[in-house]
Design a protein around this motif. Structure first.
Motif, mmCIF file in Angstrom:
data_model
loop_
_atom_site.group_PDB
_atom_site.id
_atom_site.type_symbol
_atom_site.label_atom_id
_atom_site.label_comp_id
_atom_site.label_asym_id
_atom_site.label_seq_id
_atom_site.Cartn_x
_atom_site.Cartn_y
_atom_site.Cartn_z
ATOM 1 N N TYR A 189 0.848 -1.192 0.000
ATOM 2 C CA TYR A 189 0.000 0.000 0.000
ATOM 3 C C TYR A 189 0.885 1.245 0.000
ATOM 4 C CZ TYR A 189 -3.388 3.367 1.837
ATOM 5 O OH TYR A 189 -4.189 4.449 2.018
ATOM 6 N N ASN A 190 0.572 2.211 -0.859
ATOM 7 C CA ASN A 190 1.332 3.462 -0.915
ATOM 8 C C ASN A 190 0.356 4.583 -1.252
ATOM 9 O OD1 ASN A 190 3.855 5.169 -1.560
ATOM 10 N ND2 ASN A 190 2.721 5.262 -3.482
ATOM 11 N N CYS A 191 0.008 5.397 -0.228
ATOM 12 C CA CYS A 191 -1.042 6.384 -0.482
ATOM 13 C C CYS A 191 -0.487 7.736 -0.936
ATOM 14 C CB CYS A 191 -1.913 6.545 0.765
ATOM 15 S SG CYS A 191 -0.993 7.173 2.158
ATOM 16 N N GLU A 192 0.843 7.806 -1.105
ATOM 17 C CA GLU A 192 1.441 9.090 -1.521
ATOM 18 C C GLU A 192 1.171 9.344 -3.010
ATOM 19 O OE1 GLU A 192 4.299 10.631 0.576
ATOM 20 O OE2 GLU A 192 3.177 9.548 2.100
ATOM 21 N N ASP A 193 1.269 10.620 -3.408
ATOM 22 C CA ASP A 193 1.148 10.927 -4.839
ATOM 23 C C ASP A 193 2.278 10.258 -5.611
ATOM 24 O OD1 ASP A 193 -1.125 12.279 -4.851
ATOM 25 O OD2 ASP A 193 -0.223 14.281 -4.665
ATOM 26 N N GLY A 194 3.491 10.418 -5.073
ATOM 27 C CA GLY A 194 4.645 9.744 -5.684
ATOM 28 C C GLY A 194 4.859 8.439 -4.935
ATOM 29 N N PHE A 195 6.117 8.152 -4.562
ATOM 30 C CA PHE A 195 6.381 6.975 -3.745
ATOM 31 C C PHE A 195 6.815 7.446 -2.370
ATOM 32 C CE2 PHE A 195 7.295 5.275 -8.072
ATOM 33 C CZ PHE A 195 6.232 4.378 -8.111
ATOM 34 N N HIS A 196 6.416 6.719 -1.340
ATOM 35 C CA HIS A 196 6.806 7.073 0.026
ATOM 36 C C HIS A 196 8.340 7.017 0.124
ATOM 37 C CE1 HIS A 196 7.284 6.824 4.358
ATOM 38 N NE2 HIS A 196 6.077 7.351 4.430
ATOM 39 N N PRO A 197 8.975 7.979 0.836
ATOM 40 C CA PRO A 197 10.434 7.990 0.916
ATOM 41 C C PRO A 197 11.009 6.656 1.399
ATOM 42 C CG PRO A 197 9.508 9.941 1.984
ATOM 43 C CD PRO A 197 8.366 9.121 1.509
ATOM 44 N N ASP A 198 10.320 5.977 2.330
ATOM 45 C CA ASP A 198 10.831 4.683 2.814
ATOM 46 C C ASP A 198 10.806 3.625 1.717
ATOM 47 O OD1 ASP A 198 11.520 5.527 5.289
ATOM 48 O OD2 ASP A 198 9.628 4.930 6.244
ATOM 49 N N LEU A 199 9.823 3.738 0.840
ATOM 50 C CA LEU A 199 9.727 2.797 -0.279
ATOM 51 C C LEU A 199 10.913 3.009 -1.217
ATOM 52 C CD1 LEU A 199 7.679 0.658 -1.102
ATOM 53 C CD2 LEU A 199 6.435 2.402 -2.366
ATOM 54 N N ARG A 200 11.256 4.258 -1.448
ATOM 55 C CA ARG A 200 12.406 4.574 -2.317
ATOM 56 C C ARG A 200 13.696 4.034 -1.708
ATOM 57 N NH1 ARG A 200 11.231 8.397 -6.101
ATOM 58 N NH2 ARG A 200 9.381 9.632 -5.707
ATOM 59 N N ARG A 201 13.839 4.252 -0.372
ATOM 60 C CA ARG A 201 15.064 3.787 0.299
ATOM 61 C C ARG A 201 15.166 2.269 0.215
ATOM 62 N NH1 ARG A 201 13.056 7.543 4.548
ATOM 63 N NH2 ARG A 201 13.870 9.542 3.893
ATOM 64 N N ALA A 202 14.029 1.599 0.439
ATOM 65 C CA ALA A 202 14.033 0.132 0.396
ATOM 66 C C ALA A 202 14.398 -0.348 -1.006
ATOM 67 C CB ALA A 202 12.665 -0.404 0.802
ATOM 68 N N MET A 203 13.862 0.337 -2.028
ATOM 69 C CA MET A 203 14.142 -0.039 -3.423
ATOM 70 C C MET A 203 15.637 0.015 -3.694
ATOM 71 S SD MET A 203 11.586 -0.696 -5.377
ATOM 72 C CE MET A 203 12.116 -0.238 -7.019
ATOM 73 N N LYS A 204 16.258 1.073 -3.157
ATOM 74 C CA LYS A 204 17.693 1.260 -3.388
ATOM 75 C C LYS A 204 18.469 0.069 -2.812
ATOM 76 C CE LYS A 204 20.945 4.991 -3.200
ATOM 77 N NZ LYS A 204 21.405 6.050 -2.342
ATOM 78 N N GLU A 205 18.089 -0.338 -1.591
ATOM 79 C CA GLU A 205 18.805 -1.463 -0.965
ATOM 80 C C GLU A 205 18.500 -2.781 -1.673
ATOM 81 O OE1 GLU A 205 19.054 -1.844 3.242
ATOM 82 O OE2 GLU A 205 18.953 0.326 3.553
ATOM 83 N N LEU A 206 17.237 -2.935 -2.123
ATOM 84 C CA LEU A 206 16.865 -4.191 -2.788
ATOM 85 C C LEU A 206 17.622 -4.357 -4.104
ATOM 86 C CD1 LEU A 206 12.977 -4.200 -2.262
ATOM 87 C CD2 LEU A 206 14.581 -5.854 -1.312
ATOM 88 N N SER A 207 17.974 -3.219 -4.721
ATOM 89 C CA SER A 207 18.607 -3.316 -6.037
ATOM 90 C C SER A 207 19.995 -3.950 -5.964
ATOM 91 C CB SER A 207 18.640 -1.957 -6.733
ATOM 92 O OG SER A 207 19.329 -1.067 -5.921
ATOM 93 N N SER A 208 20.560 -4.063 -4.741
ATOM 94 C CA SER A 208 21.855 -4.749 -4.627
ATOM 95 C C SER A 208 21.673 -6.257 -4.832
ATOM 96 C CB SER A 208 22.468 -4.493 -3.246
ATOM 97 O OG SER A 208 21.663 -5.135 -2.279
#
Ligand SMILES: Nc1ncnc2c1ncn2[C@@H]1O[C@H](COP(=O)(O)OP(=O)(O)O)[C@@H](O)[C@H]1O
Ligand SMILES: N[C@@H](CC(=O)OP(=O)(O)O)C(=O)O
Length: 531
Positions: free
Chosen positions: A422-441
């Protein structure tokens, strides 16, 4: 006031005249406070002892309501922004409301004075947060407590103004503060915090004590309790989340050994689908706690999921009713295999079903409701390892846990994971972005938005072979693409992810094929013939 048998509480029908707990949501307090007093409280307080629990006022929608404004003011204070204008809005809203709705000059003056005091205290707290440039979960909880304090002061004043003696009871200090150790403070956590059953039992006892202290046994004064109930371990907003007032009402019901808990809303009860979106949706006379929890979690915000366990343990039924239609029957939430307080356990299901006619059986063996959860994003992680890696899932969950991200649905293979969140932000929630960055490793990661989860819920679905096939066939017929599929571990929920733009069509088609009464009978009979 005339009472029809359907309006009298279950308890008075049983000859009891014990406590009935009535919880009112923020939008009901905002829009129909006079109805709450004149049509609902007065309907019950001749037959039962009433305790009222209210949420913070929302004059229009919950997202624009007082709690949302207070959370925004805290965000503003942290960013060094203008939090004062938000507090001024809260102040203006409550003062105007008091001026408009309270007739007695003395009650009105006292209410406005107390309203201004609470707003000033909150502004002081926010100012302190700007100085230390930090807001702990305790501070945030104290800031949001203003919402319920303001709202309940008003409701108690309105009752007194309209001839129902009432007393405001502030539950903000009901929980003894958990002292954080220096280490906890340094790590920003509260390691000893635990919201276990022992905690809830003792809290229910303290809530009852608070009521009994203020309201003598033979008194007809109605306690009006703040649905905010203090700084729970780990934080109320953090650990229980929005909608915490339902849980407060449930614990008050347990503590006072109430005969029933009434949750008053702006719908007649729980329907087979959101009645605003599906015109043929039917009101359900009963649902089980598990079904109510699944419906709430997957988009139909009926009742906070933590509420049910507490009241059902105490064998107290929950009734969902409509403030605008208090004479309606509502929906009762109670398990079908546990007796209510003072009643024997009902017959075991096989015996019960043996007593039912074949047509009723057909009716029973159908899904209960369909629901949609909007604002869903899908994360796909494709491992860059060429061989099986046993730590793959563990690493993904460790990253999600670090950012407190909750996965609603997941589908996995050895090297690929898709997750719906669930992500109710217009863009992406900052925590979601941070998690994405770590997952990309760990491999290739993509994040796609504009999805919805469509869920079919029902306790009978456990035994209804072919129901998943029927649901997906219905979506295929409508040419709706399915992104992910999952059947809940409890077997009472089949969910899938579809494009947001298809979600309304999916909801209406599934309701038409699997929940409309006429359709259901022929469809279920067909499923039986096929098996
Ligand atoms: N299956 C359902 N049954 C009843 N209401 C539903 C269902 N699914 C979604 N809803 C929606 O949930 C909302 C809940 O009612 P409301 O009283 O407005 O909430 P709150 O008390 O949280 O402010 C209604 O607007 C209704 O349209
Ligand atoms: N005011 C709180 C608590 C609550 O329970 O609200 P409501 O009963 O209006 O859903 C919130 O917005 O989360």
């Amino acid at each position: 006031m005339i009472q029809s048998s359907s309006t009298i509480s279950l308890s008075s029908l049983n000859g009891n005249h014990g406590w009935v707990i009535q919880k009112f949501g923020g939008t009901s307090v905002g829009k129909f406070p006079e109805k709450i007093v004149d049509d609902v409280v007065s309907l019950y307080n001749s037959s039962n002892k009433i305790a009222v629990v209210c949420s913070a006022r929302s004059s229009n929608t919950k997202s624009e309501g007082t709690t949302s404004r207070l959370i925004l003011s805290a965000d503003r204070a942290l960013e060094g922004g203008n939090y004062k204008e938000i507090i001024d809005l809260v102040k203006e809203d409550h003062v105007n409301n008091a001026t408009l709705r309270i007739k007695d000059p003395e009650i009105k003056a006292q209410l406005i004075k107390e309203t201004l005091e609470i707003c000033d205290q909150t502004a002081t707290l926010l100012h302190a947060a700007t100085v230390v440039e930090e807001i702990s979960y305790k501070t945030l909880d104290t800031i949001i407590s203003a919402g319920e304090r303001l709202s309940c002061l008003f409701v108690a004043a309105l009752m007194n103004d309209r001839g129902i003696p009432a007393k405001f009871i502030d539950l903000s200090f009901i929980i003894a503060p958990v002292k954080a150790s220096a280490m906890d403070a340094a790590s920003g956590s509260s390691a000893k915090a635990s919201l276990d059953q022992e905690f809830y039992d003792s809290l229910a006892g303290s809530l009852a004590e608070a009521v009994n202290k203020e309201i003598p046994e033979d008194s007809n004064v109605v306690p009006v309790l703040t649905g905010y109930f203090g700084v729970v371990p780990g934080g109320l907003l953090n650990n229980i989340g929005r909608g915490y007032t339902d849980l407060c009402a449930a614990l008050v019901a347990v503590g006072l050994d109430a005969d029933e808990l009434q949750i008053w809303k702006e719908v007649d009860g729980i329907f087979t689908a959101d009645p605003r979106k599906v015109t043929n949706a039917r009101l359900l006379p009963t649902v089980t706690p598990d079904e109510a929890a699944e419906l709430t979690y997957y988009g139909s915000e009926v009742i906070h999921p933590f509420t049910m366990e507490q009241v059902i343990r105490a064998k107290i039924p929950i009734i969902i009713k409509n403030v605008e239609n208090p004479l309606g029957k509502g929906t009762i939430i109670y398990p079908d295999n546990i007796g209510r307080k003072g009643e024997a356990t009902p017959p075991h299901p096989p015996l019960a079903s043996a007593l039912l006619s074949a047509s009723m059986l057909n009716k029973k063996k159908a899904p209960t409701a369909v629901t949609v959860k909007h604002d869903i994003v899908v994360i796909n992680v494709h491992s860059n390892k060429k061989t099986l890696s046993h730590g793959f899932l563990a690493k993904i969950f460790a990253i999600l846990d670090k950012y407190r991200l909750v996965v609603d649905l997941i589908s996995t293979s050895e090297v690929h994971v898709s997750m719906a969140l669930y992500n109710c932000e217009d863009g992406f929630h900052p925590d979601l972005r941070r998690a994405m960055k770590e997952l990309s490793s760990m491999g290739t990661v993509d994040l796609v938005k504009n999805f919805a989860i469509v869920s079919l819920v029902g306790k009978e679905m456990r035994h209804l072979i072919g129901i998943a096939g029927a649901m997906f066939e219905c979506l295929a017929k409508e040419k709706i693409n399915i992104e992910m599929i999952s059947q809940g571990a409890n077997e009472i929920n089949i969910s899938c992810v579809v494009n947001e733009s298809d979600s309304l069509k999916a909801l209406q088609a599934i309701h038409r094929d699997l929940l409309d009464e006429v359709e259901v009978h022929s469809r279920v009979a067909q499923l039986k013939l096929e098996n």
